[in-house]
Motif scaffolding. Structure first.
Motif, PDB file in Angstrom:
ATOM      1  N   ASP A   1       7.674  10.766   3.655  1.00 41.25           N
ATOM      2  CA  ASP A   1       8.952  11.425   3.395  1.00 41.25           C
ATOM      3  C   ASP A   1       8.729  12.921   3.161  1.00 41.25           C
ATOM      4  OD1 ASP A   1       7.939  11.640   0.800  1.00 41.25           O
ATOM      5  OD2 ASP A   1       9.286  10.140  -0.051  1.00 41.25           O
ATOM      6  N   PHE A   2       9.738  13.613   2.669  1.00 41.44           N
ATOM      7  CA  PHE A   2       9.634  15.057   2.438  1.00 41.44           C
ATOM      8  C   PHE A   2       8.545  15.408   1.437  1.00 41.44           C
ATOM      9  CE2 PHE A   2      14.027  14.972   4.084  1.00 41.44           C
ATOM     10  CZ  PHE A   2      13.905  15.944   5.063  1.00 41.44           C
TER      11      PHE A   2
ATOM     12  N   VAL B   1       0.877  -1.168   0.000  1.00 36.70           N
ATOM     13  CA  VAL B   1       0.000   0.000   0.000  1.00 36.70           C
ATOM     14  C   VAL B   1       0.915   1.218   0.000  1.00 36.70           C
ATOM     15  CG1 VAL B   1      -0.268  -0.018   2.526  1.00 36.70           C
ATOM     16  CG2 VAL B   1      -1.909   1.204   1.126  1.00 36.70           C
ATOM     17  N   GLU B   2       0.619   2.164  -0.889  1.00 31.41           N
ATOM     18  CA  GLU B   2       1.459   3.358  -0.980  1.00 31.41           C
ATOM     19  C   GLU B   2       0.603   4.544  -1.400  1.00 31.41           C
ATOM     20  OE1 GLU B   2       4.419   2.318  -3.898  1.00 31.41           O
ATOM     21  OE2 GLU B   2       3.108   2.856  -5.556  1.00 31.41           O
ATOM     22  N   GLY B   3       1.110   5.714  -1.128  1.00 31.71           N
ATOM     23  CA  GLY B   3       0.365   6.905  -1.517  1.00 31.71           C
ATOM     24  C   GLY B   3       1.018   8.161  -0.991  1.00 31.71           C
ATOM     25  N   THR B   4       0.217   9.235  -0.977  1.00 37.63           N
ATOM     26  CA  THR B   4       0.685  10.546  -0.560  1.00 37.63           C
ATOM     27  C   THR B   4      -0.309  11.130   0.436  1.00 37.63           C
ATOM     28  OG1 THR B   4       1.614  10.852  -2.764  1.00 37.63           O
ATOM     29  CG2 THR B   4       1.438  12.812  -1.398  1.00 37.63           C
ATOM     30  N   VAL B   5       0.214  11.818   1.437  1.00 38.55           N
ATOM     31  CA  VAL B   5      -0.613  12.526   2.410  1.00 38.55           C
ATOM     32  C   VAL B   5      -0.433  14.019   2.143  1.00 38.55           C
ATOM     33  CG1 VAL B   5      -1.063  12.932   4.859  1.00 38.55           C
ATOM     34  CG2 VAL B   5      -0.302  10.669   4.089  1.00 38.55           C
ATOM     35  N   ILE B   6      -1.571  14.710   1.886  1.00 38.00           N
ATOM     36  CA  ILE B   6      -1.497  16.134   1.554  1.00 38.00           C
ATOM     37  C   ILE B   6      -2.439  16.948   2.437  1.00 38.00           C
ATOM     38  CG2 ILE B   6      -0.820  15.720  -0.842  1.00 38.00           C
ATOM     39  CD1 ILE B   6      -3.670  16.388  -1.668  1.00 38.00           C
ATOM     40  N   ASP B   7      -2.171  18.240   2.513  1.00 35.55           N
ATOM     41  CA  ASP B   7      -3.009  19.186   3.246  1.00 35.55           C
ATOM     42  C   ASP B   7      -4.248  19.476   2.403  1.00 35.55           C
ATOM     43  OD1 ASP B   7      -3.895  22.142   3.711  1.00 35.55           O
ATOM     44  OD2 ASP B   7      -2.735  21.630   5.503  1.00 35.55           O
TER      45      ASP B   7
ATOM     46  N   SER C   1      -3.163  21.732  -0.618  1.00 36.20           N
ATOM     47  CA  SER C   1      -2.778  20.629  -1.520  1.00 36.20           C
ATOM     48  C   SER C   1      -1.271  20.374  -1.505  1.00 36.20           C
ATOM     49  CB  SER C   1      -3.255  20.881  -2.951  1.00 36.20           C
ATOM     50  OG  SER C   1      -4.656  20.913  -2.989  1.00 36.20           O
ATOM     51  N   GLU C   2      -0.601  20.849  -0.477  1.00 42.52           N
ATOM     52  CA  GLU C   2       0.830  20.611  -0.305  1.00 42.52           C
ATOM     53  C   GLU C   2       1.038  19.278   0.410  1.00 42.52           C
ATOM     54  OE1 GLU C   2       3.531  22.506  -1.253  1.00 42.52           O
ATOM     55  OE2 GLU C   2       2.104  23.755  -2.341  1.00 42.52           O
ATOM     56  N   PRO C   3       2.114  18.557   0.087  1.00 42.17           N
ATOM     57  CA  PRO C   3       2.400  17.310   0.794  1.00 42.17           C
ATOM     58  C   PRO C   3       2.724  17.575   2.264  1.00 42.17           C
ATOM     59  CG  PRO C   3       4.188  17.868  -0.712  1.00 42.17           C
ATOM     60  CD  PRO C   3       3.099  18.860  -0.942  1.00 42.17           C
ATOM     61  N   ILE C   4       2.402  16.611   3.109  1.00 41.68           N
ATOM     62  CA  ILE C   4       2.683  16.725   4.542  1.00 41.68           C
ATOM     63  C   ILE C   4       3.833  15.775   4.876  1.00 41.68           C
ATOM     64  CG2 ILE C   4       1.789  16.478   6.879  1.00 41.68           C
ATOM     65  CD1 ILE C   4      -1.013  16.981   5.739  1.00 41.68           C
ATOM     66  N   PRO C   5       5.038  16.312   5.070  1.00 41.08           N
ATOM     67  CA  PRO C   5       6.163  15.451   5.426  1.00 41.08           C
ATOM     68  C   PRO C   5       6.047  14.967   6.876  1.00 41.08           C
ATOM     69  CG  PRO C   5       6.873  17.738   5.280  1.00 41.08           C
ATOM     70  CD  PRO C   5       5.428  17.701   4.889  1.00 41.08           C
ATOM     71  N   PHE C   6       6.530  13.754   7.116  1.00 39.35           N
ATOM     72  CA  PHE C   6       6.628  13.136   8.446  1.00 39.35           C
ATOM     73  C   PHE C   6       5.286  12.827   9.093  1.00 39.35           C
ATOM     74  CE2 PHE C   6      10.268  16.102   7.900  1.00 39.35           C
ATOM     75  CZ  PHE C   6      11.183  15.141   7.522  1.00 39.35           C
TER      76      PHE C   6
END
Length: 120
Positions: A54-55, A24-30, A34-39
């Motif tokens: 990641d960053f 399972v993989e993906g991206t977490v954003i605000d 719509s900016e990525p949320i690192p950590f």
């Protein structure tokens, strides 16, 4: 001799199948920017597995086939956690991206001026 080869192939196949897993993989954003949320934290409920983004807000977790619940959170910055139910299938990659939004009870302070006046 042929019998031994058959037994060896059987056990090799069995070990490969028992270790089969998916990803399972993906991206977490605000949700607002719509900016990525690192950590950000991505945890698998009931398992001792998870990952941090990641960053670029990306994560990846390898799991055996089955049903799971993922919890996405970034409580340090006041984001509300999100839960997602997923189904992992052997050998497949499941894309799961989420948007986190800030709690309405969190207020950001842009600038704070502190003035100290000495009286004599």
């Amino acid at each position: 001799m042929l019998n031994r080869i058959g037994i060896i192939l059987f056990f090799l196949t069995l070990s490969v199948l028992s270790n089969a897993q998916g990803v399972v993989e993906g991206t977490v954003i605000d949700s607002l920017s719509s900016e990525p949320i690192p950590f950000a934290s991505v945890k698998v409920v009931g398992q001792n597995k998870g990952a941090n983004t990641d960053f670029d807000g990306k994560y990846q977790i390898k799991l055996p086939a089955g049903e799971y619940v993922l919890v996405f959170s970034m409580s340090m910055d006041g984001y509300v956690s999100v839960e997602k139910s997923i189904l992992i299938i052997d050998g497949q990659t499941l894309p799961v991206s989420v948007q986190l939004q800030k709690s309405t009870s969190v207020q950001q302070i842009e600038t704070m001026n502190v003035v100290h006046v000495k009286t004599e």
